[in-house]
Design a protein around this motif. Structure first.
Motif, short mmCIF file in Angstrom:
data_model
loop_
_atom_site.label_atom_id
_atom_site.label_comp_id
_atom_site.label_asym_id
_atom_site.label_seq_id
_atom_site.Cartn_x
_atom_site.Cartn_y
_atom_site.Cartn_z
N TYR A 279 4.15 1.21 -7.06
CA TYR A 279 3.41 2.44 -7.29
C TYR A 279 4.29 3.44 -8.04
O TYR A 279 5.53 3.42 -7.91
CB TYR A 279 2.98 3.06 -5.96
CG TYR A 279 1.82 2.36 -5.30
CD1 TYR A 279 0.54 2.42 -5.84
CD2 TYR A 279 2.01 1.64 -4.13
CE1 TYR A 279 -0.52 1.77 -5.22
CE2 TYR A 279 0.95 0.99 -3.51
CZ TYR A 279 -0.31 1.06 -4.07
OH TYR A 279 -1.36 0.42 -3.46
N ALA B 90 2.59 10.31 5.07
CA ALA B 90 1.62 9.36 4.53
C ALA B 90 1.39 9.59 3.05
O ALA B 90 1.58 10.70 2.53
CB ALA B 90 0.29 9.47 5.27
N VAL B 91 0.98 8.50 2.38
CA VAL B 91 0.51 8.57 1.00
C VAL B 91 -0.97 8.20 1.00
O VAL B 91 -1.39 7.36 1.80
CB VAL B 91 1.31 7.63 0.08
CG1 VAL B 91 2.74 8.14 -0.07
CG2 VAL B 91 1.31 6.19 0.60
N ASN C 107 -6.20 1.73 3.73
CA ASN C 107 -6.50 2.27 5.06
C ASN C 107 -7.96 1.98 5.42
O ASN C 107 -8.62 2.79 6.04
CB ASN C 107 -6.20 3.77 5.12
CG ASN C 107 -6.21 4.30 6.54
OD1 ASN C 107 -5.79 3.63 7.48
ND2 ASN C 107 -6.71 5.52 6.73
N ASP D 220 0.93 4.14 4.54
CA ASP D 220 -0.36 4.43 3.91
C ASP D 220 -1.53 4.25 4.86
O ASP D 220 -2.67 4.57 4.49
CB ASP D 220 -0.58 3.51 2.71
CG ASP D 220 -0.70 2.05 3.14
OD1 ASP D 220 0.26 1.53 3.73
OD2 ASP D 220 -1.75 1.44 2.89
N SER D 221 -1.29 3.71 6.06
CA SER D 221 -2.42 3.38 6.93
C SER D 221 -2.28 4.02 8.31
O SER D 221 -1.20 4.46 8.71
CB SER D 221 -2.54 1.87 7.10
OG SER D 221 -1.62 1.40 8.07
N TYR E 40 -2.90 6.77 -1.38
CA TYR E 40 -3.40 5.82 -2.37
C TYR E 40 -3.45 4.38 -1.88
O TYR E 40 -3.88 3.49 -2.61
CB TYR E 40 -2.53 5.89 -3.63
CG TYR E 40 -1.04 5.78 -3.37
CD1 TYR E 40 -0.45 4.59 -2.95
CD2 TYR E 40 -0.21 6.89 -3.54
CE1 TYR E 40 0.92 4.51 -2.71
CE2 TYR E 40 1.16 6.82 -3.31
CZ TYR E 40 1.72 5.62 -2.90
OH TYR E 40 3.06 5.54 -2.66
N GLY E 41 -3.02 4.10 -0.66
CA GLY E 41 -2.86 2.72 -0.22
C GLY E 41 -4.08 2.12 0.43
O GLY E 41 -5.23 2.38 0.05
N GLY F 197 0.80 -1.22 0.00
CA GLY F 197 0.00 0.00 0.00
C GLY F 197 0.83 1.26 0.00
O GLY F 197 0.27 2.35 -0.20
N THR F 198 2.13 1.13 0.22
CA THR F 198 3.03 2.29 0.23
C THR F 198 4.01 2.21 -0.93
O THR F 198 4.13 3.15 -1.73
CB THR F 198 3.80 2.37 1.57
OG1 THR F 198 2.86 2.49 2.64
CG2 THR F 198 4.73 3.58 1.59
#
Length: 243
Positions: free
Chosen positions: A117, A213-214, A219, A196-197, A216-217, A36-37
């Motif tokens: 990503y 944080a990003v 969460n 990401d979470s 798009y992952g 997710g990251t």
């Protein structure tokens, strides 16, 4: 260890490579989450989950449904898939059996559907050129880390990789982050947790790390901004862009 200043060798190295993002000021160590990251692993995870469910005579859940189940390690992922079918996860024997089956299916093919990503390789390459120490801290079982990093030719970027079963606790517990900082001789206030979470951000804050944080992952359908990370970037290559 004293705080890094603008005139320190590390800061000079960052500036020489254009690493002027404010999240990196004074940072000697960056801990990255994986799923997710850096990678979108849900397609392979969902495939393994659906094969596990098929073993149990249950219908497939599909990628979109499984996406919201990811982020707390493989056992919790399996439990959530079983609960989606109304199975009681207090049946320990069933959970153990299905978890083992999931791990076997995932081990057979952990990477063919997984993708990096956008911006990830550029970010990691740039940070390594700048001399920043990078570690990987994921809740994914440790056995899957090396095959995935090797598949994407990323193993050499990280000086340490910890899985969800590497220590007695995993994120959101700060222990893996503190272990990495101590191992590398870096003070927590000179470290950055990137994820990401909410579990990544909670672990970072509890460890005394700066957090980034990003969006798009994975969460669980909630906006990561609600976890109040110190920084939020749309793509990780923002960290190595010239500002």
């Amino acid at each position: 260890m004293s705080d890094t200043t603008e005139d320190s060798p590390m800061a000079a190295s960052q500036n020489a490579h254009g690493l002027s993002h404010p999240a990196l000021k004074g940072i000697a160590l960056i801990a990255f989450d994986l799923d997710g990251t850096l990678i979108d692993s849900v397609p392979d995870l969902a495939h393994a989950i659906d094969l596990m469910l098929e073993d149990e005579g249950l219908s497939a859940l599909g990628e979109a449904r499984v996406r919201d189940f990811v982020g707390n390690g493989s056992r919790v992922l399996v439990e959530r898939a079983l609960e989606a079918h109304g199975r009681k996860i207090d049946d320990i024997d069933m959970v153990e059996r299905t978890h083992h089956a999931f791990l076997a299916h995932y081990a057979a093919d952990p990477s063919s559907r997984t993708r990096l990503y956008p911006g990830v390789r550029e970010c990691l390459d740039g940070l390594c050129r700048a001399g920043v120490s990078l570690v990987l801290i994921t809740n994914k079982p440790e056995a899957f880390i090396e095959p995935l990093l090797a598949h994407f030719s990323l193993a050499e970027h990280f000086v340490l990789a910890l899985g969800g079963d590497s220590l007695s606790t995993c994120k959101p517990d700060p222990a893996p982050l503190l272990f990495a900082a101590e191992r590398l001789g870096v003070s927590p206030n000179q470290a950055l947790m990137v994820g990401d979470s909410r579990h990544d951000i909670a672990a970072g804050k509890a460890a005394g790390f700066r957090t980034l944080a990003v969006p798009y992952g994975y969460n669980h359908g909630d906006p990561i901004s609600a976890s109040q990370p110190d920084y939020l970037v749309e793509s990780l290559d923002a960290l190595v862009a010239v500002h």
